[in-house]
Write an enzyme that holds these catalytic residues in place. Sequence first.
Site, PDB file in Angstrom:
ATOM      1  N   HIS A 310      -0.283   5.033  -2.693  1.00 14.45           N
ATOM      2  CA  HIS A 310      -0.030   5.204  -1.244  1.00 14.45           C
ATOM      3  C   HIS A 310      -1.336   4.952  -0.499  1.00 14.45           C
ATOM      4  O   HIS A 310      -2.408   5.342  -0.965  1.00 14.45           O
ATOM      5  CB  HIS A 310       0.468   6.630  -0.947  1.00 14.45           C
ATOM      6  CG  HIS A 310       1.171   6.724   0.371  1.00 14.45           C
ATOM      7  ND1 HIS A 310       0.497   6.859   1.549  1.00 14.45           N
ATOM      8  CD2 HIS A 310       2.486   6.655   0.685  1.00 14.45           C
ATOM      9  CE1 HIS A 310       1.368   6.895   2.544  1.00 14.45           C
ATOM     10  NE2 HIS A 310       2.590   6.771   2.053  1.00 14.45           N
ATOM     11  N   ASP A 367       9.130   7.292  -2.978  1.00 10.13           N
ATOM     12  CA  ASP A 367      10.189   6.445  -3.559  1.00 10.13           C
ATOM     13  C   ASP A 367      10.385   6.656  -5.054  1.00 10.13           C
ATOM     14  O   ASP A 367      11.332   6.113  -5.628  1.00 10.13           O
ATOM     15  CB  ASP A 367       9.845   4.974  -3.294  1.00 10.13           C
ATOM     16  CG  ASP A 367       9.882   4.659  -1.811  1.00 10.13           C
ATOM     17  OD1 ASP A 367       8.877   4.159  -1.280  1.00 10.13           O
ATOM     18  OD2 ASP A 367      10.907   4.970  -1.188  1.00 10.13           O
TER      19      ASP A 367
END
Length: 432
Positions: A310, A367
Amino acid sequence: MAAPTPVGTAKLEIDGVVHELPVVIGSQGERAIDISRLRAETGYITLDDGYGNTGSCVSDITYIDGENGILRYRGIAIEDLAEKRSSFVETAWLLMFGKLPNEEERTRFAALLSDNAALHHDMNKHFDAFPANGHPMAIMSSMINAMGTFHRPRIVDDETFLLAAARLLSRVRSIAAASYKASIGEPLIYPRPDLSYVRNLLHMMFSVPYNEFEPSHEASRALNLFFVLHADHEQNCSTSTVRMVASSKANLYAACSAGVSALWGPLHGGANMEVIQMLQRIQADGTSIPDIINQVKDKKSGVKLMGFGHRVYRNFDPRAKILKKAADDLLESMHVNDPLLPLAKELEEAALADDYFVERKLYPNVDFYSGIILRALGIPLDMFTVMFAIGRTPGWIANWKEVNDNPEQRIYRPRQIYTGAPDQLWVPRSQR
Ligand code: SDX
């Protein structure tokens, strides 16, 4: 929207001249060098590919502390929203208006969502024209924009904003369900005024005229949590896209339609589909976990561990932690045994024990486990990113509002460093 507080200056020496640039601090201690006057004073611009070091705006909506895995919507931690089982509808109100709705506001908003759930009749005809295998994210983006042709959203105050926002938030469900029904050749199912936001979506997706689908309490609660956790995330790629489009004064539907397109990418919202496909490939090929990890570490393979990493979270993504537990709880309550869940956990454990991931601060993101929940709910893979888009709609709406509520908002127009050809003359074709 509150302005950041000036806390001094930063000195920048260029060509022997020292320039003082203002330093500002946000409400949670984030510091920035304000370069609004840089080009005017120095003739220089900054360059920051991917905007990893650039704040595009000041915002009151969502706060992320990537080092400490903190995510707050209008100051409320998502762990609190999750534990208190905040509904997606009240979370949407929180993001759009800055506070949780009281009983009267909640009742009114729920009624607006219910009254505005059905698509314009002529919009339904569009689903017959899309190919049955058309990707539902393309349909979602098209149909949200098409809403602007049926309802010209002239937003001039909170009342007209609330109606346009309720229409959009309600109808993203109807569009999603209708695109799913069209893809499987089943008739459109109309929304029911007596069902909650989430139950209505599951009803529109899985009921048939001769058989009403009744989602379990656990299933509705899991999907509500999924939507709450996806509702906003500061200046991610799709939300920044919505703000970019909003800054030109394009309408709410046009801006959110652009957000859907940005979210579709596999590096962004499309990753929830990629994670499941990655796990299914591993399961089908029987590839060992160590071999997968080695493939990912071998840059030449081009293999990424989808659902990992991320730009902002350098420790852990708090949403991934909550979704991992929610996946466990849902599968247990539904007595579902999905082999992809233990496989995902094994992969996470192996990655977090490997220096390649630890050194690069790569951890599971939102996710990595979310698809396991969607699978258990019977949501088809092609609809995973559509579910993310439904969840993210309140965040996009709130950011569109924040841009439009700012009387000093300027159009977003970044600069560039040109590295192309110097001045050239046009040459007739006979001489090319
Ligand atoms: C979302 O921004 C948001 O807030 C997004 C989001 C939201 O709620 O809106 O949180 C939702 O989009 C989550 C991210 C979903 N995408 C994926 O899971 C795709 C896989 N992840 C990567 O593509 C990547 O981690 C990104 C896109 C998420 C972040 O990319 P960055 O910040 O540009 O990081 P990078 O590509 O510069 O990576 C730094 C290093 C590189 O290695 P080196 O060149 O230093 O050797 O880490 C490596 C990368 O190769 N790396 C990975 C990796 N992610 C980064 N290596 C293997 N697998 C990965 N997943």
